[in-house]
Enzyme design. Structure first.
Site, PDB file in Angstrom:
ATOM      1  CE  LYS A  14      -3.963  -2.212   2.299  1.00 22.48           C
ATOM      2  NZ  LYS A  14      -4.870  -2.148   3.477  1.00 22.48           N
ATOM      3  NE  ARG A 123      -6.081 -12.029   5.538  1.00 21.83           N
ATOM      4  CZ  ARG A 123      -6.585 -10.801   5.562  1.00 21.83           C
ATOM      5  NH1 ARG A 123      -6.420 -10.002   4.505  1.00 21.83           N
ATOM      6  NH2 ARG A 123      -7.239 -10.337   6.596  1.00 21.83           N
ATOM      7  NE  ARG A 140      -2.218  -5.646   7.158  1.00 19.65           N
ATOM      8  CZ  ARG A 140      -3.358  -6.189   6.735  1.00 19.65           C
ATOM      9  NH1 ARG A 140      -3.944  -7.139   7.433  1.00 19.65           N
ATOM     10  NH2 ARG A 140      -3.905  -5.798   5.606  1.00 19.65           N
ATOM     11  CG  ASN A 160      -3.646  -2.300   6.966  1.00 15.78           C
ATOM     12  OD1 ASN A 160      -3.491  -1.808   5.859  1.00 15.78           O
ATOM     13  ND2 ASN A 160      -4.731  -2.965   7.316  1.00 15.78           N
ATOM     14  CG  HIS A 163      -4.927  -6.232  -0.334  1.00 20.59           C
ATOM     15  ND1 HIS A 163      -6.153  -6.329   0.279  1.00 20.59           N
ATOM     16  CD2 HIS A 163      -4.959  -7.115  -1.383  1.00 20.59           C
ATOM     17  CE1 HIS A 163      -6.895  -7.208  -0.372  1.00 20.59           C
ATOM     18  NE2 HIS A 163      -6.196  -7.700  -1.391  1.00 20.59           N
TER      19      HIS A 163
HETATM   20  P1  ADP Z   1      -7.641  -6.759   5.490  1.00 18.95           P
HETATM   21  O1  ADP Z   1      -6.870  -5.751   4.678  1.00 18.95           O
HETATM   22  O2  ADP Z   1      -6.836  -7.310   6.625  1.00 18.95           O
HETATM   23  O3  ADP Z   1      -8.223  -7.864   4.636  1.00 18.95           O
HETATM   24  P2  ADP Z   1     -10.354  -5.686   5.704  1.00 18.95           P
HETATM   25  O4  ADP Z   1     -10.658  -6.440   4.444  1.00 18.95           O
HETATM   26  O5  ADP Z   1     -11.265  -5.899   6.859  1.00 18.95           O
HETATM   27  O6  ADP Z   1      -8.865  -5.988   6.192  1.00 18.95           O
HETATM   28  O7  ADP Z   1     -10.328  -4.122   5.423  1.00 18.95           O
HETATM   29  C1  ADP Z   1      -9.709  -3.579   4.285  1.00 18.95           C
HETATM   30  C2  ADP Z   1      -8.838  -2.405   4.692  1.00 18.95           C
HETATM   31  O8  ADP Z   1      -9.675  -1.363   5.191  1.00 18.95           O
HETATM   32  C3  ADP Z   1      -7.863  -2.662   5.851  1.00 18.95           C
HETATM   33  O9  ADP Z   1      -6.668  -3.278   5.404  1.00 18.95           O
HETATM   34  C4  ADP Z   1      -7.629  -1.267   6.388  1.00 18.95           C
HETATM   35  O10 ADP Z   1      -6.688  -0.530   5.616  1.00 18.95           O
HETATM   36  C5  ADP Z   1      -9.008  -0.637   6.219  1.00 18.95           C
HETATM   37  N1  ADP Z   1      -9.843  -0.766   7.420  1.00 18.95           N
HETATM   38  C6  ADP Z   1     -10.462  -1.900   7.858  1.00 18.95           C
HETATM   39  N2  ADP Z   1     -11.182  -1.665   8.954  1.00 18.95           N
HETATM   40  C7  ADP Z   1     -11.032  -0.353   9.226  1.00 18.95           C
HETATM   41  C8  ADP Z   1     -11.528   0.524  10.244  1.00 18.95           C
HETATM   42  N3  ADP Z   1     -12.333   0.063  11.181  1.00 18.95           N
HETATM   43  N4  ADP Z   1     -11.151   1.821  10.223  1.00 18.95           N
HETATM   44  C9  ADP Z   1     -10.345   2.294   9.253  1.00 18.95           C
HETATM   45  N5  ADP Z   1      -9.845   1.522   8.264  1.00 18.95           N
HETATM   46  C10 ADP Z   1     -10.173   0.226   8.248  1.00 18.95           C
HETATM   47 MG    MG Z   2      -9.790  -7.959   3.385  1.00 17.06          MG
END
Ligand code: ADP
Ligand code: MG
Length: 193
Positions: A14, A123, A140, A160, A163
């Site tokens: 990212k 993951r 992360r 974070n 992705h």
């Molecule tokens: P991941 O990237 O671990 O698969 P998600 O699919 O749940 O996580 O969410 C996509 C992205 O959205 C996250 O990587 C993060 O950058 C952002 N995100 C998720 N939840 C939140 C939140 N509660 N507040 C702000 N940003 C969030």
């Molecule tokens: Mg996701």
């Protein structure tokens, strides 16, 4: 069941990962674990692309809202006071919009990673979505302490760094969405198992 060695996942470094100079570090973690990089490119995403990259269904958006809610509750913080709503869908939509802004805020690196249980391994290497909760040793967990309470206060997505596709369905969609067949370079590594 498909051959576990043939599994592919999509990893995006990212904008914060690129800006912080963590590209080499992140690629290295996948390679050292024994996962193979079969495509890699830097690019600038457009908003519409990010909108199509992430799921749009209500269930997924509510899940984003739920993650925020849980994080606020764990830290005893005032969700209503800060976000003006406790509705999971409304919060989810807010977060999804911040997420789009974040993902177009600078260039990213897109990578196809192939290998044994690549999706699950991706993951694992990435760690929890909330860096403040991610295990030390994960990308992360080693390079960020961000979480929803900190990010949402600033009306932005959680930074974070990476992705990684979450499910086979996501990986299949993302692979077709971001990569042309001729940009995939499958090859043998000397340590292939
Ligand atoms: P991941 O990237 O671990 O698969 P998600 O699919 O749940 O996580 O969410 C996509 C992205 O959205 C996250 O990587 C993060 O950058 C952002 N995100 C998720 N939840 C939140 C939140 N509660 N507040 C702000 N940003 C969030
Ligand atoms: Mg996701």
């Amino acid at each position: 069941m498909t051959n576990p060695k043939e599994e592919k996942t999509v990893v995006l470094i990212k904008p914060d990962g690129v800006k912080r100079g963590l590209v080499g570090e992140i690629i290295s973690r996948f390679e050292k674990r024994g996962l193979k990089i079969i495509s890699l490119e830097m690019f600038q995403a457009q908003k519409e692309q990010i909108d199509d990259h992430y799921p749009k269904d209500e269930k997924w958006i509510k899940r984003l809202g739920q993650k925020t809610t849980n994080n606020y509750q764990e830290h005893g913080m005032d969700l209503m006071g800060e976000l003006g709503t406790e509705d999971l869908l409304e919060i989810g939509k807010m977060v999804r919009n911040w997420l789009v802004e974040y993902m177009v805020s600078g260039p990213m690196i897109k990578i196809v990673v192939k290998g044994v249980h690549a999706i699950k391994m991706g993951r694992k290497l990435a760690g929890s979505s909330m860096p403040s909760e991610a295990q030390v040793g994960t990308i992360r967990g080693d390079f960020s302490v961000d979480d929803a309470t900190a990010a949402n206060r600033d009306k932005r997505a959680i930074h974070n760094i990476v992705h990684a596709s979450e499910t086979l369905e996501e990986a299949t969609h993302e692979l077709g969405f971001w990569f042309a067949a001729e940009d995939i370079f499958d090859h043998k590594r000397t340590d292939d198992i």
